[in-house]
Design a protein around this motif. Structure first.
Motif, mmCIF file in Angstrom:
data_model
loop_
_atom_site.group_PDB
_atom_site.id
_atom_site.type_symbol
_atom_site.label_atom_id
_atom_site.label_comp_id
_atom_site.label_asym_id
_atom_site.label_seq_id
_atom_site.Cartn_x
_atom_site.Cartn_y
_atom_site.Cartn_z
ATOM 1 N N THR A 211 48.406 29.534 47.584
ATOM 2 C CA THR A 211 47.506 30.616 47.149
ATOM 3 C C THR A 211 48.008 31.180 45.812
ATOM 4 O OG1 THR A 211 48.778 32.241 48.428
ATOM 5 C CG2 THR A 211 46.877 31.226 49.504
ATOM 6 N N PRO A 212 47.923 30.398 44.752
ATOM 7 C CA PRO A 212 48.429 30.875 43.453
ATOM 8 C C PRO A 212 47.603 32.032 42.923
ATOM 9 C CG PRO A 212 47.218 28.819 43.195
ATOM 10 C CD PRO A 212 47.359 29.045 44.665
ATOM 11 N N GLU A 213 48.259 32.907 42.149
ATOM 12 C CA GLU A 213 47.580 34.072 41.598
ATOM 13 C C GLU A 213 46.423 33.680 40.692
ATOM 14 O OE1 GLU A 213 50.168 36.779 39.671
ATOM 15 O OE2 GLU A 213 51.418 37.138 41.444
ATOM 16 N N GLN A 214 46.532 32.497 40.076
ATOM 17 C CA GLN A 214 45.472 32.060 39.166
ATOM 18 C C GLN A 214 44.136 31.882 39.871
ATOM 19 O OE1 GLN A 214 48.463 30.804 39.559
ATOM 20 N NE2 GLN A 214 49.336 29.914 37.665
ATOM 21 N N LEU A 215 44.163 31.718 41.199
ATOM 22 C CA LEU A 215 42.928 31.528 41.958
ATOM 23 C C LEU A 215 42.355 32.843 42.487
ATOM 24 C CD1 LEU A 215 43.620 28.232 43.945
ATOM 25 C CD2 LEU A 215 42.017 28.572 42.054
ATOM 26 N N VAL A 216 42.965 33.968 42.121
ATOM 27 C CA VAL A 216 42.447 35.281 42.503
ATOM 28 C C VAL A 216 41.795 35.918 41.284
ATOM 29 C CG1 VAL A 216 43.002 37.578 43.375
ATOM 30 C CG2 VAL A 216 44.202 35.582 44.273
ATOM 31 N N GLY A 217 40.495 36.149 41.379
ATOM 32 C CA GLY A 217 39.756 36.709 40.254
ATOM 33 C C GLY A 217 39.421 38.167 40.470
ATOM 34 N N PRO A 218 40.122 39.089 39.797
ATOM 35 C CA PRO A 218 39.808 40.515 39.940
ATOM 36 C C PRO A 218 38.491 40.866 39.253
ATOM 37 C CG PRO A 218 41.506 40.192 38.285
ATOM 38 C CD PRO A 218 41.259 38.847 38.894
ATOM 39 N N THR A 219 37.835 41.882 39.770
ATOM 40 C CA THR A 219 36.584 42.357 39.190
ATOM 41 C C THR A 219 36.595 43.878 39.112
ATOM 42 O OG1 THR A 219 35.517 42.409 41.374
ATOM 43 C CG2 THR A 219 35.215 40.409 40.067
ATOM 44 N N GLY A 220 35.851 44.424 38.157
ATOM 45 C CA GLY A 220 35.737 45.877 38.046
ATOM 46 C C GLY A 220 34.733 46.457 39.012
ATOM 47 N N GLY A 221 33.848 45.619 39.505
ATOM 48 C CA GLY A 221 32.840 46.027 40.475
ATOM 49 C C GLY A 221 32.433 44.817 41.280
ATOM 50 N N TRP A 222 31.282 44.904 41.953
ATOM 51 C CA TRP A 222 30.867 43.793 42.810
ATOM 52 C C TRP A 222 29.394 43.471 42.626
ATOM 53 C CZ3 TRP A 222 33.977 47.726 45.210
ATOM 54 C CH2 TRP A 222 35.316 47.339 45.325
ATOM 55 N N ASP A 223 28.980 43.416 41.354
ATOM 56 C CA ASP A 223 27.607 43.041 41.051
ATOM 57 C C ASP A 223 27.588 41.605 40.516
ATOM 58 O OD1 ASP A 223 24.864 43.165 40.703
ATOM 59 O OD2 ASP A 223 24.921 45.100 39.663
ATOM 60 N N ARG A 224 26.399 41.107 40.211
ATOM 61 C CA ARG A 224 26.256 39.740 39.707
ATOM 62 C C ARG A 224 27.052 39.542 38.426
ATOM 63 N NH1 ARG A 224 21.927 42.269 41.219
ATOM 64 N NH2 ARG A 224 20.527 41.508 42.853
ATOM 65 N N SER A 225 26.982 40.516 37.528
ATOM 66 C CA SER A 225 27.699 40.413 36.248
ATOM 67 C C SER A 225 29.204 40.352 36.458
ATOM 68 C CB SER A 225 27.337 41.595 35.342
ATOM 69 O OG SER A 225 27.684 42.824 35.953
ATOM 70 N N ASP A 226 29.705 41.069 37.463
ATOM 71 C CA ASP A 226 31.145 41.041 37.739
ATOM 72 C C ASP A 226 31.579 39.657 38.203
ATOM 73 O OD1 ASP A 226 31.782 43.959 37.366
ATOM 74 O OD2 ASP A 226 30.293 44.130 38.945
ATOM 75 N N GLY A 227 30.776 39.049 39.059
ATOM 76 C CA GLY A 227 31.093 37.703 39.512
ATOM 77 C C GLY A 227 31.029 36.701 38.383
ATOM 78 N N ALA A 228 30.035 36.847 37.498
ATOM 79 C CA ALA A 228 29.901 35.941 36.361
ATOM 80 C C ALA A 228 31.099 36.058 35.426
ATOM 81 C CB ALA A 228 28.602 36.240 35.605
ATOM 82 N N GLU A 229 31.498 37.291 35.130
ATOM 83 C CA GLU A 229 32.633 37.505 34.225
ATOM 84 C C GLU A 229 33.927 36.972 34.818
ATOM 85 O OE1 GLU A 229 32.541 41.675 33.539
ATOM 86 O OE2 GLU A 229 30.647 41.602 32.416
ATOM 87 N N ALA A 230 34.154 37.195 36.103
ATOM 88 C CA ALA A 230 35.385 36.719 36.745
ATOM 89 C C ALA A 230 35.431 35.195 36.761
ATOM 90 C CB ALA A 230 35.485 37.265 38.165
#
Length: 337
Positions: A211-230
């Protein structure tokens, strides 16, 4: 002209008290008498005055539901379920939109509508336990969502860790081994998403998958744009997962858009699992595999918990009530095994 209890009583040939007993569903009315009164009610089209009924009990007949994002389909669908569950108890629901801001959540939880409502169902994002420990309002409170509080208020949620493990187990069963998690919050261990992240870690570790840290994508929120940016940040960094488990369906949908733009096919190149089973997940170009919480059960438990407090049936608040969930398999994970 409004039909009254007296009108029903005259039509049925009984006393007003008997009609009242039937309307209020008291048990000591005989079946024959109940049928007789009900026939008169149906013929006249009588509707009880719920406002007067609640006022006689010292209540308003109104409860509040406070959610962080009414624009988020999950909360809109949950609100509809709460309204339906409340209506079955002759209750009206007042909606509050907190925008997930701590100040708004504090204001709502401290009872600024206390003179209007009988109880509050609150789904907080930023509220801390200390914000509720000194709560002065005597309006019953029920908490929803992933946040955990050691407080004397009933909390209703699904088992988020188990649900996340179910999602990851499904991806592992499809032969995926580089499974990213999108939607982490790194500013606090107790923020929403930590339980789903925990489930992701536990299931991969149990399977002997790193479970490397590189596979964890933080987001500022939980909308479509947040998922796209992450998703874009992860790919731009040269990290190429073969699967994505997203905090919710909106994050997953945003991620799928970026994968498509980068020429990666879902599910063949990257499988995707979301969370919430919103209506939108069923109608995309690629339908989304997702964890489906039982929203109706969550709503029913929340309303029942408020009524339990209002009736003072027990003083043992602080129960953890769990609703069911299930994995709904769709096209986004139907690729290779």
């Amino acid at each position: 002209m409004r039909v009254s209890l007296k009108d029903v009583a005259e039509r049925a040939g009984v006393s007003i008290k008997t009609v009242s007993n039937v309307v209020n569903n008291y048990q000591h009315v005989t079946p024959a008498m109940r049928a007789r009164v009900q026939q008169a009610i149906d013929e006249l089209g009588y509707r009880p005055n719920l406002t007067a009924r609640h006022l006689r009990k010292g209540r308003t007949g109104i409860i509040a539901l406070a959610v962080p994002e009414l624009g988020n389909p999950y909360f809109a669908e949950l609100a509809a379920a709460v309204i339906d569950a409340a209506a079955e108890q002759d209750l009206t629901v007042l909606l509050d939109h907190t925008r997930g801001e701590r100040e708004r959540e504090i204001l709502v939880s401290q009872g600024f509508r206390a003179g209007v409502i009988d109880g509050l169902i609150l789904s907080p994002l930023e509220l801390e336990a200390e914000d509720l420990r000194g709560r002065a309002a005597d309006v019953p409170l029920v908490l929803l969502g992933e946040r955990e509080y050691d407080l004397p208020y009933d909390h209703i949620a699904i088992d988020n860790v188990a649900a996340a493990r179910t999602a990851v187990r499904h991806l592992l069963g499809r032969g995926r081994t580089r499974i990213a998690y999108l939607g982490a919050r790194t500013d606090s261990a107790n923020r929403p998403a930590h339980l789903r992240l925990q489930g992701w870690q536990e299931e991969l570790s149990a399977a002997g998958v790193p479970t490397p840290e590189q596979l964890v994508g933080p987001t500022g929120g939980w909308d479509r744009s947040d998922g796209a940016e992450a998703m874009a940040r992860m790919l731009d960094a040269g990290v190429r997962p073969d699967a994505v488990f997203a905090y919710n369906d909106l994050v997953a949908i945003g991620a799928m858009r970026v994968l498509s733009e980068r020429g990666l096919r879902v599910p063949w190149d990257v499988a995707v699992v979301g969370f919430d089973d919103i209506t939108e997940s069923r109608y995309g170009a690629v339908t989304l595999t997702t964890i489906a919480p039982d929203k109706q059960a969550i709503a029913r438990l929340a309303v029942e918990s408020l009524l339990r407090s209002l009736r003072r049936e027990s003083a043992d608040g602080g129960r953890e009530l769990t609703a069911a969930f299930r994995l709904v398999e769709r096209e986004s994970t139907l690729g290779r095994r």
